[in-house]
Design an enzyme around this catalytic site. Sequence first.
Site, mmCIF file in Angstrom:
data_model
loop_
_atom_site.group_PDB
_atom_site.id
_atom_site.type_symbol
_atom_site.label_atom_id
_atom_site.label_comp_id
_atom_site.label_asym_id
_atom_site.label_seq_id
_atom_site.Cartn_x
_atom_site.Cartn_y
_atom_site.Cartn_z
ATOM 1 C CB SER B 140 -0.992 0.146 1.137
ATOM 2 O OG SER B 140 -1.990 0.923 1.138
ATOM 3 N NE ARG B 210 -8.753 1.611 11.425
ATOM 4 C CZ ARG B 210 -7.871 1.151 11.093
ATOM 5 N NH1 ARG B 210 -7.284 1.693 9.835
ATOM 6 N NH2 ARG B 210 -7.484 -0.237 11.307
ATOM 7 C CG ASP B 327 -6.492 -3.348 -3.268
ATOM 8 O OD1 ASP B 327 -7.274 -2.488 -3.146
ATOM 9 O OD2 ASP B 327 -5.379 -3.315 -3.160
ATOM 10 C CG HIS B 360 -5.899 -2.198 0.258
ATOM 11 N ND1 HIS B 360 -4.884 -1.890 -0.966
ATOM 12 C CD2 HIS B 360 -5.356 -1.270 1.348
ATOM 13 C CE1 HIS B 360 -3.908 -1.205 -0.410
ATOM 14 N NE2 HIS B 360 -4.021 -0.733 1.037
ATOM 15 C CG ASP B 361 -7.831 -5.460 5.503
ATOM 16 O OD1 ASP B 361 -6.966 -4.454 5.442
ATOM 17 O OD2 ASP B 361 -8.618 -5.693 6.391
#
Lengths: 386, 386
Positions: B140, B210, B327, B360-361
């Site tokens: 990232s 968040r 992602d 993305h994680d």
Amino acid sequence: MHFPEVLPLQSGAQLRDYHLAYETYGTLNADRSNAVLVCHALNASHHVAGVYEGQPKSEGWWDNMIGPGKPVDTDRFFVIGINNLGSCFGSTGPMHRHPDTGRTYGADFPVVTVEDWVNAQARLLDRLGITQLAAVLGGSLGGMQALSWTLQYPERMRHAVVVASAPNLTAENIAFNEVARRAIVTDPDFHGGHFYEHGVVPKRGLRIARMIGHITYLSDDVMNEKFGRQLRSRVLDAAQPFAGSSGDAPAPSAEGYRYSTQDIEFQIESYLRYQGDKFSEYFDANTYLLITRALDYFDPARRHGGQLTRALAQAQARFLLVSFTTDWRFSPQRSREIVKALLDNRRSVSYAEIDAPHGHDAFLLDDPRYMQVMRAYFQRIAQEFA
Amino acid sequence: MHFPEVLPLQSGAQLRDYHLAYETYGTLNADRSNAVLVCHALNASHHVAGVYEGQPKSEGWWDNMIGPGKPVDTDRFFVIGINNLGSCFGSTGPMHRHPDTGRTYGADFPVVTVEDWVNAQARLLDRLGITQLAAVLGGSLGGMQALSWTLQYPERMRHAVVVASAPNLTAENIAFNEVARRAIVTDPDFHGGHFYEHGVVPKRGLRIARMIGHITYLSDDVMNEKFGRQLRSRVLDAAQPFAGSSGDAPAPSAEGYRYSTQDIEFQIESYLRYQGDKFSEYFDANTYLLITRALDYFDPARRHGGQLTRALAQAQARFLLVSFTTDWRFSPQRSREIVKALLDNRRSVSYAEIDAPHGHDAFLLDDPRYMQVMRAYFQRIAQEFA
């Protein structure tokens, strides 16, 4: 239109002594068979088409679709736009007075669902003497209402036109709604939903909610095309001094950056802030909570063990579904689920998947293929009573 | 490590008298050729692997990837984790004291860029006596640092491993960052970035930031799989009374709904609120602004008329790029842009597009194919000095 009688709601609560704001366009024909009900989404109203006298900028939100000679031709159809209960454009909502307490509803306005809205719409049609609609038409959340009509009042409509919609929200859809709601609810000016009495508006929360919403209405592609990584132009800055700075804004660097975390740097930021500001000036915070919750709750398959095919067995209408390839909020896949469930039930379904770059917003825009599909379908409907 | 000297920043500002927190794992070999620098993303630190003595839950954020016998094998490599300037996990940041004024930096902490971080990292390596790295590795935003290393210090590294990254942010990426920043900046507890002096923390804003971030880290698919439309379980409610209600929470309806706009109804809401709450307890609001801005600004092609191929002509390293199919924050397309620009320059590039459901994680998770690709690539690197 005023309704003194009680409207029982899905939650078990009820509303009484309420108003529904509505507009009509065109003329109801002799056998009352040419009526089209248009259902709105989050940020819209009964004012679907035309302009108000002397207000040239007051175009209805679907004015490109609905009007004389337009795809939904008001020379042939009698079009009805209704503002939903809980909204903030004329129908009874959180900013009105509770008939029992005399206090502004605020957070005490009961939770309303798509099903409740449809029931309220049906009562208004009763009063107008319309037994059966030629069609119910809606995009996004409006499409959910059109779909729900086919299940709640299957005999009262001949066609359902469901645009850029879905049979329910995904977890991601709910997640975006929830973040927006939290932004509103945790704004100190929200006062637990009773901000009216404090003479304030939770604008911070509304701005954030709108910015989030706006991102999900657009496609990545169209955002890149419209804004990309463009910096806020210097021409603009000359006319409109650098926002938020106390006169000592850093001069742009050789790369054009100003190196600031709080000031606007990119065009997309400027655009989003503007959208948020504008929205926070006119939209009601409690309405935002109510309408996003109605979206979350809508799920006709729920009562049928999650089986959409079983849920849609009750529908009798003929259907047109339209989706847009770059809509990631309500993707084509979601429309195809509805199409499949209808075909499983051997219903008549037309489906158009429009290759358009504009994301969810495409349903409000002038894509020629989309317009042509809508025009052709409504021409077919018009032949039934011509 | 303390640095008394001045670090000139890309913005024209400078930092002096700063600290960098770092950790190392494994042993530097005799010819100092086995060092791997690991760069972190938004919410991480120098603590990349292992646990602290007596704290079994203190696992490093990339502990599945880095350690003895792991893909980045600390029995062979000397791994260095550095916390970036402006972060809030030990290196000098907004919550520290400005050496000139003695006041907490707060919003006066200078804007730092990926390039600035890389310069600071290079100075730390100077002190450690490491002239050339075996590899720079990051996911990232960390991948952006690895990419920038190849342009800023082409001779000081042999490999760049760039995972789930992008050559710059899209308009949509910037848009999500901007909404998160606005949520923080408009929180009344932010006090223009000088909240420390007021003894408060803009938790409302941090929570929203968040929650938004978290949605973009996950894929739609994995959210549906993990949460779907599941309601918050009743078992949980029994143990943990209904949040936010004053004891009169409505009983669940036949459909399982409670019909509330403010209380938690769906599991996904509960999950997001929890993530937001947790984050707001430890993350610094000014750091959030700084790091998202570093993301926005990163764009090595900018100086080259937007031509990435020209920008990457300076790179000498061999590359591994990895992306993940679901992602949507940094899609495979973005990694392919880097691959293409490197191939245009006839650089050595390996590229793996991992079919993983986690969005993305995924770059932090244990996908076996991903782990295998990483292991094989680092084994190849290790052979160079074996």
